[in-house]
Design an enzyme around this catalytic site. Sequence first.
Site, mmCIF file in Angstrom:
data_model
loop_
_atom_site.group_PDB
_atom_site.id
_atom_site.type_symbol
_atom_site.label_atom_id
_atom_site.label_comp_id
_atom_site.label_asym_id
_atom_site.label_seq_id
_atom_site.Cartn_x
_atom_site.Cartn_y
_atom_site.Cartn_z
ATOM 1 N N HIS A 73 56.583 30.441 43.341
ATOM 2 C CA HIS A 73 57.735 29.818 42.692
ATOM 3 C C HIS A 73 58.307 30.728 41.619
ATOM 4 O O HIS A 73 58.215 30.439 40.440
ATOM 5 C CB HIS A 73 57.330 28.478 42.075
ATOM 6 C CG HIS A 73 56.946 27.473 43.106
ATOM 7 N ND1 HIS A 73 57.831 26.991 44.034
ATOM 8 C CD2 HIS A 73 55.772 26.888 43.374
ATOM 9 C CE1 HIS A 73 57.226 26.145 44.822
ATOM 10 N NE2 HIS A 73 55.967 26.062 44.454
ATOM 11 N N CYS A 77 44.716 32.053 50.971
ATOM 12 C CA CYS A 77 43.727 32.460 49.954
ATOM 13 C C CYS A 77 42.320 32.151 50.494
ATOM 14 O O CYS A 77 42.093 31.056 51.019
ATOM 15 C CB CYS A 77 43.999 31.675 48.678
ATOM 16 S SG CYS A 77 42.721 31.902 47.440
ATOM 17 N N SER A 108 52.654 32.314 39.026
ATOM 18 C CA SER A 108 53.603 32.971 39.935
ATOM 19 C C SER A 108 54.511 33.960 39.203
ATOM 20 O O SER A 108 55.473 34.457 39.782
ATOM 21 C CB SER A 108 54.443 31.901 40.630
ATOM 22 O OG SER A 108 54.989 31.017 39.667
ATOM 23 N N HIS A 151 48.719 29.158 50.156
ATOM 24 C CA HIS A 151 48.395 27.726 50.250
ATOM 25 C C HIS A 151 47.733 27.352 51.572
ATOM 26 O O HIS A 151 47.099 26.307 51.671
ATOM 27 C CB HIS A 151 49.686 26.903 50.207
ATOM 28 C CG HIS A 151 50.428 26.975 48.923
ATOM 29 N ND1 HIS A 151 49.829 26.824 47.703
ATOM 30 C CD2 HIS A 151 51.758 27.140 48.673
ATOM 31 C CE1 HIS A 151 50.751 26.905 46.761
ATOM 32 N NE2 HIS A 151 51.918 27.111 47.311
ATOM 33 N N ASN A 154 53.182 24.627 38.113
ATOM 34 C CA ASN A 154 52.143 25.279 37.301
ATOM 35 C C ASN A 154 52.758 25.801 36.006
ATOM 36 O O ASN A 154 52.193 25.650 34.910
ATOM 37 C CB ASN A 154 51.517 26.417 38.134
ATOM 38 C CG ASN A 154 50.619 27.327 37.346
ATOM 39 O OD1 ASN A 154 51.044 28.372 36.884
ATOM 40 N ND2 ASN A 154 49.367 26.917 37.174
ATOM 41 N N SER A 158 58.464 26.074 39.227
ATOM 42 C CA SER A 158 57.002 26.143 39.272
ATOM 43 C C SER A 158 56.358 24.979 38.508
ATOM 44 O O SER A 158 56.517 24.857 37.289
ATOM 45 C CB SER A 158 56.546 27.486 38.664
ATOM 46 O OG SER A 158 55.179 27.429 38.367
ATOM 47 N N THR A 210 43.221 22.583 45.055
ATOM 48 C CA THR A 210 42.587 23.581 44.171
ATOM 49 C C THR A 210 43.237 23.706 42.793
ATOM 50 O O THR A 210 42.621 24.224 41.866
ATOM 51 C CB THR A 210 42.621 24.980 44.819
ATOM 52 O OG1 THR A 210 43.981 25.317 45.083
ATOM 53 C CG2 THR A 210 41.805 25.051 46.085
ATOM 54 N N GLU A 228 49.469 23.094 50.262
ATOM 55 C CA GLU A 228 48.005 23.234 50.389
ATOM 56 C C GLU A 228 47.384 21.925 50.870
ATOM 57 O O GLU A 228 46.486 21.911 51.723
ATOM 58 C CB GLU A 228 47.382 23.638 49.048
ATOM 59 C CG GLU A 228 45.878 23.841 49.172
ATOM 60 C CD GLU A 228 45.170 23.893 47.834
ATOM 61 O OE1 GLU A 228 45.558 24.721 46.992
ATOM 62 O OE2 GLU A 228 44.232 23.103 47.636
#
Length: 289
Positions: free
Chosen positions: A40, A96, A272, A74, A230, A228, A166, A130
């Site tokens: 992102h 990942c 990101s 993801h 996150n 994003s 995760t 994910e």
Amino acid sequence: MIITIDKTAGFCPGVHRAIHKAEKELEQDNELFSYGSLLHNELEMQRLQNDGLRLAEKDDILLLNNKKLLIRAHGEPPETYMLAEKHGVELIDATCPVVTRLQQKVRRAAEEMKKVNGQILIFGKQNHPEVIGLAGNAMDLATIISSTEELHTLDLSRPVRLFSQTTMDKDHYNAFALSLGEEIKKYQSEPDFISYDSICDHVTKRVPALKRFAANADVIIFVSGNESSNGKKLFAICLEVNPKTYFISGPNELRTAWFEHVRSVGISGAASTPLWLMENVADKIKEMN
Ligand code: SF4
């Protein structure tokens, strides 16, 4: 003025690996497809798109015969792999490794639950890529859940295996798992319930490190794409520790007034946010002062 870039900011190992794979492919071939964004961050995505990365929608797989499609960090559900094989699409798998191991764990748990009429719960966000990949590995036994308010919708008399996306918050997960365990006791005299803490270590360690970093500078510039989640979460944490925290998505959004009478500036970012972008921000701050 001292300007410091947060060493723990930027790409997590999974995203770093996916970008590296994309770059390697684009060096050899000037066209590579990916389902949605690799990360992102608009500026980093723009850089990759300038090198030949193309975004594809799920239905586009039917049209990608003999083309390369990158699977993001993801991960994807098994049906994507089957569809790609059926339509002659070459997959570059950048899932990942942490996510791959989790998908395998979910699959094993689903096989076990199938035999005892049990269920898989995934603590995560509906429609997160994910989570879609994890649920796809659960043989139709998965329910995605994000709060204890939703527990009444479940049949808790059946065995339960609980996993987490995760990137969820560890404290929230632990509180949820505790409540779920208590609730299950009301329906099962000998509870058949296992909670797997599948939150990524990188995510867990990031928050305390960020809090320390934010407390040690007069001003914090937090760099992240607007999309994003996150980034939004980490920005809020920074702001709580240091009220002089400013969110920007690029150097052009910096304001001179933020740096008046300031001795130290810390630059941090989301998982990101590329390092080059934080370095550009540092250069711009130096120019402004
Ligand atoms: S599991 Fe951890 S390292 Fe892997 S992509 Fe997710 S956050 Fe990044």
